[in-house]
Design a protein around this motif. Sequence first.
Motif, short mmCIF file in Angstrom:
data_model
loop_
_atom_site.label_atom_id
_atom_site.label_comp_id
_atom_site.label_asym_id
_atom_site.label_seq_id
_atom_site.Cartn_x
_atom_site.Cartn_y
_atom_site.Cartn_z
N ARG A 1 -9.77 13.08 -5.66
CA ARG A 1 -9.18 13.13 -7.00
C ARG A 1 -9.87 14.17 -7.86
O ARG A 1 -9.68 14.22 -9.06
CB ARG A 1 -9.25 11.76 -7.65
N PRO B 1 -9.83 0.62 -8.55
CA PRO B 1 -8.41 0.50 -8.21
C PRO B 1 -7.76 -0.62 -9.02
O PRO B 1 -8.45 -1.52 -9.48
CB PRO B 1 -8.44 0.14 -6.73
N GLY C 1 -3.03 4.27 -6.48
CA GLY C 1 -4.32 3.84 -7.02
C GLY C 1 -4.74 2.46 -6.55
O GLY C 1 -5.28 1.66 -7.30
N ILE C 2 -4.46 2.19 -5.28
CA ILE C 2 -4.81 0.89 -4.70
C ILE C 2 -6.00 1.08 -3.78
O ILE C 2 -6.13 2.09 -3.10
CB ILE C 2 -3.60 0.34 -3.90
N GLY C 3 -6.92 0.11 -3.75
CA GLY C 3 -8.03 0.15 -2.79
C GLY C 3 -7.71 -0.75 -1.62
O GLY C 3 -6.99 -1.74 -1.77
N PRO D 1 1.57 6.47 -1.27
CA PRO D 1 0.34 5.68 -1.32
C PRO D 1 -0.77 6.34 -2.14
O PRO D 1 -1.49 5.66 -2.86
CB PRO D 1 -0.09 5.56 0.15
N TYR D 2 -0.87 7.69 -2.02
CA TYR D 2 -1.99 8.35 -2.69
C TYR D 2 -1.85 8.38 -4.19
O TYR D 2 -2.75 8.80 -4.89
CB TYR D 2 -2.20 9.77 -2.13
N GLU D 3 -0.70 7.96 -4.71
CA GLU D 3 -0.58 7.92 -6.16
C GLU D 3 -0.54 6.49 -6.70
O GLU D 3 -0.35 6.26 -7.87
CB GLU D 3 0.68 8.67 -6.60
N ALA E 1 0.83 -1.21 0.00
CA ALA E 1 0.00 0.00 0.00
C ALA E 1 0.86 1.25 0.00
O ALA E 1 0.40 2.31 -0.42
CB ALA E 1 -0.92 0.00 1.22
#
Lengths: 356, 623
Positions: free
Chosen positions: A104, A153, A77-79, A73-75, A51
């Motif tokens: 976003r 994601p 694109g994982i859920g 983490p914020y780039e 993550a």
Amino acid sequence: MSTSLEMKKIQKFYGALHVVRDFDLYIEPGEFLTFLGPSGSGKTTALKLIAGFETPSGGDMLLGSRSIVDVPPYERGIGMVFQNYALFPHMTVVENVAFPLTVRKAARSEVEEKVLRALQLVKMDQYRDRYPNQLSGGQQQRIALARAIVFNPSLLLMDEPLGALDRNLREHMKIEIMRIQKELNITVIFVTHDQDEALVMSDRIAVINEGRLVQVADSKSLYYSPQDRFVASFVGESNLLPCRVNQIENGTGTVTIAGRANGVARLSGQSGGESGWLFVRPEHVDISPRGATSTAQNVLDGVVEDALFLGEMTRYTVRCGNETMTVKQQNRGQPHFAGKTPVTVSWDADRCTVLH
Amino acid sequence: MKDVGKDNNHMNTLLAKERAADPIIGNVARGQNFLNGLLANRRIRGAVVASPLLVLLVGFLIIPLSNIVWGSVEGTKLNFAHYARIFSDEINFNIMLHTLKIGLIVTVLSLGAAYPVAYLLTKMGSRAFSIVSVFILVPLFTAFLIRTYAWMIILGREGPINNALIWLGLVSEPLPLLNTTFAVIVGMVHVFIPMAIFTMYSSMARINHDFARAAQILGAKPVQAFVRVYLPMSLPGVFSAGILIFIVAIGFYITPALLGGPRDAMISQQIVTQMTTLLNFELSYASSVVLLLVTIATLFLASLFIPLEMIWSSATIEPSNRKISERSRLLSGAKRAFHPILSLFEAFAHVVTKRVLTQQSRWLWTYTTVILVFLTAPLIVVVLLSFSSSPFVVFPPPGFSLQWWERLANATDWHTSFLFSIQLGLVAALFATLIGTMGAFWLVRTTLPIKRPLFLFSLSPLMVPVVIIATSLYIFEARIGLLGSFAGLVIGHVLLSVPYVIVVMAAALRGFDRSLESAAAVHGARPLQVLRLVTLPILKPALWTGGLLAFLTSFDELLISIFLLGRQTSPLPVKFWGDIRFQLNPLLSTASTLIVALVTVSILTAQWIRLRHEQRTAISASK
Ligand SMILES: Nc1ncnc2c1ncn2[C@@H]1O[C@H](COP(=O)(O)OP(=O)(O)O)[C@@H](O)[C@H]1O
Ligand SMILES: [Mg+2]
């Protein structure tokens, strides 16, 4: 499009503590992979590395074809679904689910549409304006899931998501999660210490022990051909008897079991004279009155120590010298053995393996 | 049903198909990227967040204090004559002793009076609790000055006590109650009881009453259960409340100055006199250092028994089974020696208290009511006086009139003071909340191994007696040319209020579920977005509480303002102080009433905000 994840020699140290060791793993697009291991084995840490909450001490990680070790983490694109759900308590259900889209800066209409679809997917669209504390555990779980998938994601991570649910709900959510994964064809990494969850849900299971990947395989091979003692005892119930290999003939060998009986077993790379552990599942062992003739290659005499009637089957504990064996027998009207009955237990050579 | 299901399926397929078409990832404004990038680095983030607090504490507390210490020995001359003077001069030395004596008496009395109330608070239902706590909170947050003023009226020659005694025919002449040690003690006890109640309550609330119940089931008589089970568990809380009261009491200025006679001077008055009247700076430095050393020694002693931060924020201490140390083994040895006496005492106490303890709560309630009356009566006297028809301060007032309210409505000097106080309070609260919140983030989340000492250091403005902070800042700001400026005044107020913000925010942050931030981050929120959308909104009640505490601290602050004010408008406390000393008139009551009303409203509002927020976000709320 679901994405593949590749971990190359990933390491993580906390101070001197080596928590994740040499993770080498390729997860295919659309695959449901489970990290299974006892508590403290490093599952959560591995998930945090994926993550991006923690930086690996070594190795590389590719999401699709892109290396992500330096991506925040914020780039990525994982859920992710957290064990305690981590729903924002000050936001309503809709606001929670919309969160990945609003941060976003997605267009308003797009947000509404996707949130509605995600809520419908988890069957929670009637609860739009509730706050998380007004929902039951199972409902919170669904919202957490909706939030994790609403923005398509590339990868979905779940850290023991069913741990906090009661048993019935857990059974139900297992099936729901599998349904949603199939429908979205999303790549999932699922973490659990519960072997039943792992066996039912996963395409493949990665067994972790003390920070190491011990075996990565599908449920059946994991269950029937564990690679070592740890996997054998951690996944399902098993008998492990000390043994010594005598002679080898194309993959199988004659063995001395617990120093008292001769038998035949599959080998996993042992050579003659080596000692190891003979592994056999309780449901593969037959139990019969002492003296009955058996065609099986492995036969031990023992005394019933304990018999538990479980309805569809009976679970025996049989003492054979210094060892105890667990035997599970389907109840099909055959005789029942009470405690202290002298019995013979037996199993076929191709049902047992010598492990290191 | 079927239709809905079909619809669902259709949607899902759509959703699944669409994922290829529109990856939202990377579709984000790149505006604040630089800032976010910086904040991603843990070290840089730590430095940014910590520096305002450190600059404030080092620049405006440590350096000024060092100046004082340095000055007390005349710098490199290392002249200890001024210390010698404090200890050889009988007057000076007696003031020291008197200060310690008053401190001790006040501490013991406040603890004794407050303990049963704190105990009852732990057993109350939540409705009763919120009502009773308002009766304690309002006195707690009403300015010391106003409360002292109330006692000046009550104990005065024409006050309600003397009037009542004369009316009953018990005395023929008014008793000289004011300007006595007795008055000082009553006034200070009144000031400290609310503090004692809340400090003890916050640690007693963690003690499970089931322990005492279990003891009773196991055969302990109620008094045994209390003395042997509950009391020992509550002692750390009592002790920390005692330390808190003692160190504040020995640095107290207002009450002894107004209620005491000439022989009741305490060391803080001495320091002020030496500096402002006698202009003997070195002597006042030396007195300050002595007071500081006594405070430090007290705290050091306390730290041997309890974790120090427990004194100011019991919420930071996990109720853990700390290692059984030499000391407690010593204690249990002593206990064994006293055991026969203890048993005898218990047998006796059981007989005496049987009726009381079995009807425990009724007695406790009666007692608590008496204390609440003691706490609120002075405020009520002030309120009633504001409607007096008499031009003098007499109680009970001879008649009703609004003349004093009209006077207040036309008193422009009071208006400007009031507005200035509000302005000062708001600015100070804003900065204190900002600096304190950033500091709290740093203190709670830093991975530095010296976390605990740092936290204690950040509370140091609460440890150093206010009079020393005021005088040292006075000298320091004069030297750097800040004295008499609004900024200089604000700095003093922020310094005093920042620890309260830190205590409140640190407690909130420790209880904050960090997986919420992780969840926000992994779902695409940049560090600043996480802060704006998740962290701060959830911490909102704590922010308001911290801000309110900071505001009230500033609104109530006298000494700092007196020293740092220069030629600016007097804030309310300074104005009040000047008028009280000049003459007592009901106009002061009217102004006080207004302030009490404002404090009450803000406390009720704060309670309400907290309740509403809790209802919405509490995890434990009903389904
Ligand atoms: N932030 C950390 N600092 C130091 N040690 C940690 C940290 N997080 C986890 N550990 C240690 O790493 C090991 C693996 O933890 P974790 O990944 O949480 O295990 P799991 O999720 O499999 O139960 C544990 O021994 C744990 O104590
Ligand atoms: Mg874990």
